[in-house]
Write an enzyme that holds these catalytic residues in place. Structure first.
Site, PDB file in Angstrom:
ATOM      1  N   ASP A 211      -5.162  83.829 -19.524  1.00  0.00           N
ATOM      2  CA  ASP A 211      -5.562  84.197 -17.999  1.00  0.00           C
ATOM      3  C   ASP A 211      -6.203  85.454 -17.789  1.00  0.00           C
ATOM      4  O   ASP A 211      -5.795  86.621 -18.444  1.00  0.00           O
ATOM      5  CB  ASP A 211      -4.166  84.155 -17.265  1.00  0.00           C
ATOM      6  N   GLU A 268     -10.171  83.260 -20.121  1.00  0.00           N
ATOM      7  CA  GLU A 268     -10.861  82.966 -18.850  1.00  0.00           C
ATOM      8  C   GLU A 268     -11.359  84.103 -18.668  1.00  0.00           C
ATOM      9  O   GLU A 268     -10.976  85.487 -18.543  1.00  0.00           O
ATOM     10  CB  GLU A 268      -9.745  82.835 -17.743  1.00  0.00           C
ATOM     11  N   ASP A 346      -8.068  75.602 -10.833  1.00  0.00           N
ATOM     12  CA  ASP A 346      -8.873  76.463  -9.750  1.00  0.00           C
ATOM     13  C   ASP A 346      -9.821  75.896  -8.976  1.00  0.00           C
ATOM     14  O   ASP A 346     -10.664  76.640  -8.228  1.00  0.00           O
ATOM     15  CB  ASP A 346      -9.179  77.961 -10.386  1.00  0.00           C
TER      16      ASP A 346
HETATM   17  O1  TEU Z   1      -7.581  82.954 -12.189  1.00  0.00           O
HETATM   18  C1  TEU Z   1      -8.137  84.161 -12.252  1.00  0.00           C
HETATM   19  C2  TEU Z   1      -9.538  83.834 -11.491  1.00  0.00           C
HETATM   20  O2  TEU Z   1     -10.742  84.630 -11.754  1.00  0.00           O
HETATM   21  C3  TEU Z   1      -9.398  83.340 -10.021  1.00  0.00           C
HETATM   22  O3  TEU Z   1      -9.799  84.397  -9.344  1.00  0.00           O
HETATM   23  C4  TEU Z   1     -10.387  82.151  -9.754  1.00  0.00           C
HETATM   24  O4  TEU Z   1     -11.761  82.799  -9.979  1.00  0.00           O
HETATM   25  C5  TEU Z   1      -9.982  81.862  -8.333  1.00  0.00           C
HETATM   26  O5  TEU Z   1      -8.718  81.442  -8.622  1.00  0.00           O
HETATM   27  C6  TEU Z   1     -10.771  80.684  -7.594  1.00  0.00           C
HETATM   28  O6  TEU Z   1     -10.528  80.522  -6.445  1.00  0.00           O
HETATM   29  C7  TEU Z   1      -6.364  82.636 -12.881  1.00  0.00           C
HETATM   30  C8  TEU Z   1      -5.695  81.641 -12.660  1.00  0.00           C
HETATM   31  O7  TEU Z   1      -6.380  80.628 -13.205  1.00  0.00           O
HETATM   32  C9  TEU Z   1      -5.333  81.259 -11.265  1.00  0.00           C
HETATM   33  O8  TEU Z   1      -4.939  79.837 -10.863  1.00  0.00           O
HETATM   34  C10 TEU Z   1      -4.551  82.322 -10.757  1.00  0.00           C
HETATM   35  O9  TEU Z   1      -4.253  82.355  -9.494  1.00  0.00           O
HETATM   36  C11 TEU Z   1      -5.168  83.773 -11.055  1.00  0.00           C
HETATM   37  O10 TEU Z   1      -5.422  83.832 -12.437  1.00  0.00           O
HETATM   38  C12 TEU Z   1      -4.011  84.726 -10.932  1.00  0.00           C
HETATM   39  O11 TEU Z   1      -2.931  84.884 -12.126  1.00  0.00           O
END
Ligand code: TEU
Length: 599
Positions: A211, A268, A346
């Site tokens: 993440d 990510e 997401d």
């Molecule tokens: O997402 C990270 C991230 O970059 C998010 O800001 C994403 O672009 C956004 O959710 C879009 O609306 C990760 C996880 O995938 C996400 O589910 C989490 O909420 C986040 O980290 C915090 O841990």
């Protein structure tokens, strides 16, 4: 220059299936998906041709951000099950020849994690320095201000929270309840590696989806972000806190541990449009991560001050091609590897976001996108429900109060506060979340259109248990888009996805490994590209009609195929959304075809 022979690995050819535990399958009727529910569907997952499953956070958590706020890495969120259930799931996954990846969320913990509770208890606590604490700044008029103007990823507020007890701010790049860990402290890093990684590697987990992999190292001077929204204090700062100075050192450390277990990783990688920077993470030589998720495609047409401040389909087909090209070109002439994904937890549903989700077009759209993904280079990721062509929940019958995600609900609430009863603005905000919210991918899976709640808790219902309404309202189209009805229909999206995955895997040299080259970039309706060998000669020609009108297209020229003028070019159709063979030239609305060249 193209590499002569691309290094082959099992995980490059693998298809990874992503599971969101809360919304996948509920085994006990409490309305929340759970680990035994996932275990009960492993045969279904294997039947898709999947090699790896990735489970979103199933750790203990207060669920402010659906498990991305972890209070204990070494335990399971009770409604999902127990450690024993997890061990069973790992064992049963392996028994079917599949591997398992977990979500590694280590930029932050929950504020309910024992580490943070200690850290916030006093300035003298030995764990004070495990999180990022800073004193306040003061304006000329004496007003207390956060240490800088960074905005949190959720809502529009500051990324700093004032702590009354110890009179300092702590950093939270996401929700207030998700304090950022201080990676500068080696003791903290060790504890993270032990608790979040080794604990699970020892239990047989095969890898991690990492993440927010580029946020651990913050620039130590914590500079203000440039002001892009003069109306508010907090400013988007992703370009400042991502890819910080010690990122590669930290990933090197992690990799020393991961390598001991042969674990695979996908990181990510938000806020990294610069290809050179991406390469530093995924070049095989750099030994940092096996692959990453880039955001070029999923960020198409988003608002610039806030992702929701836009209108649906705010991009053109040439821009879509450009976004795909930006990712695909990364492996050309390099030792790097990439991923193929249009959906995750997401994102909204790709049929709604990237094609056309009207009743008459949604099936063709889902198949069209399946063909495109089957032919793109990289490791393919499929998100639960994508294989049955799930679409966004409609506006009708699914009001804003049904949206539960912190990201969409904070935005909607803010717009209501900002604009009061200005109907037009509120409607705009609803339109935006109906198109882009993360909620769409979190709606409970409809396993059976004839069962209660779309069959989400079917096993419990069949066992005569009392079944509660799912934690999130079910999809109004559960009766029309569900697994059971598609399993027996050879023309269904599900059957097509299975064929597309089989096709991809059987022809990995062309689909997975070969280089990608866009043709006719400026065509507004039809998307054509080739996959080519190391000498620039096309081995496949793909043509996809992204419009809802019939279109014609010219057969590829020898030049486009990388052949000399005198060479013969025989095209053999090998995959098609609409079935049947055609000589070429005409495409039905949303029709897509793949041809092999001189097979
Ligand atoms: O997402 C990270 C991230 O970059 C998010 O800001 C994403 O672009 C956004 O959710 C879009 O609306 C990760 C996880 O995938 C996400 O589910 C989490 O909420 C986040 O980290 C915090 O841990």
């Amino acid at each position: 220059m193209t590499v002569i022979s691309r290094d082959k690995k099992w995980w490059k050819e693998a298809v990874v299936y992503q599971i969101y535990p809360a919304s996948f399958c509920d085994s006990n009727g409490d309305g929340v998906g759970d680990l035994p529910g996932i275990t009960s569907k492993l045969d279904y997952i294997a039947s898709l041709g999947v090699d790896v499953i990735w489970i979103c956070p199933m750790y203990d958590s207060p669920q402010v951000d659906m498990g991305y706020d972890i209070s204990n890495y070494e335990d399971i969120y009770a409604p999902y099950g127990t450690l024993q259930d997890m061990e069973t799931l790992i064992k049963e996954t392996h028994a079917r020849g599949m591997k398992m990846m977990l979500d590694l969320v280590i930029n932050h913990t929950s504020d309910q994690h024992a580490w943070f509770k200690e850290s916030r208890s006093s300035k003298e606590n030995p764990k004070r320095d495990w999180y990022i604490w800073k004193p306040a700044r003061y304006s000329e008029t004496g007003e207390r201000l956060p240490p800088n103007n960074w905005r949190s990823n959720f809502g529009v507020g500051s990324a700093w929270e004032w702590d009354e007890t110890t009179q300092e701010y702590y950093l939270h790049l996401f929700a207030t309840e998700q304090p950022d860990l201080n990676w500068e402290n080696p003791e903290t890093r060790d504890a993270i590696y032990q608790s979040s990684m080794e604990f699970w590697l020892k239990r047989g987990v095969d890898g991690f989806r990492v993440d927010t992999v580029n946020m651990y190292s913050k620039p130590q001077d914590y500079p203000d972000a440039p002001v892009v929204d003069p109306n508010t204090f907090a400013q988007p700062a992703g370009m400042i806190y991502c890819n910080g100075p010690r990122m590669h050192e930290f990933l090197g450390e992690m990799n020393d541990i991961l390598a001991k277990y042969g674990a695979i990783t996908v990181g990510e990688l938000p806020n990294t449009p610069d290809t050179g920077k991406v390469l530093q993470y995924v070049s095989a030589e750099a030994k940092q991560l096996d692959m990453v998720f880039q955001f070029d495609i999923t960020e198409l047409g988003l608002g610039t001050t806030h992702r929701f401040e836009t209108v649906p389909h705010n991009y053109t087909l040439p821009q879509f091609k450009g976004a795909i090209d930006a990712v695909q070109k990364l492996i050309r002439g390099t030792d790097a590897w990439i991923t193929v994904f249009f959906e995750n937890h997401d994102q909204p549903r790709s049929v709604s976001r990237l094609a056309n989700d009207s009743v008459e077009n949604r099936v063709a759209s889902a198949k069209l996108l399946a063909v495109l993904q089957a032919c793109l280079s990289g490791t393919q990721y499929v998100y639960q429900g994508q294989e049955i062509g799930c679409v966004n929940v409609p506006k009708e019958g699914y009001p804003p109060e049904n949206y539960l995600d912190i990201d969409s609900s904070l935005f909607y609430k803010m717009m209501v506060e900002r604009h009061g009863d200005n109907k037009e603005e509120i409607e705009k905000a609803f339109t935006a979340i109906q198109h882009l919210a993360r909620d769409h991918s979190r709606v409970p899976i409809a396993w059976n259109g004839n069962a209660k709640f779309g069959g989400f808790s079917e096993a419990a219902e069949n066992a005569g248990k009392e079944v509660k309404e799912p934690w999130m309202k079910t999809h109004p189209f559960s009766g029309e888009i569900n697994v059971a009805s598609q399993l027996t229909d050879k023309d269904s999206v599900l059957s097509f996805w299975k064929d597309a995955i089989k096709f991809r895997k059987e022809n990995a040299n062309i689909t997975v490994y070969a280089d990608y080259r866009t043709l006719r970039e400026n065509d507004q309706n039809v998307y054509t590209f080739v996959k080519e060998n190391a000498n620039g000669v096309a081995t496949a020609f793909v043509v996809l009609n992204f419009s809802t009108e019939p279109q014609s297209y010219a057969s590829p020229s020898n030049e486009e195929l990388g052949l000399s003028r005198s060479q013969d070019a025989k095209l053999a159709q090998v995959l098609s959304t609409h079935g049947g063979k055609s000589v070429g030239g005409a495409l039905a609305p949303l029709e897509g075809k793949v041809y092999f060249v001189n097979p």
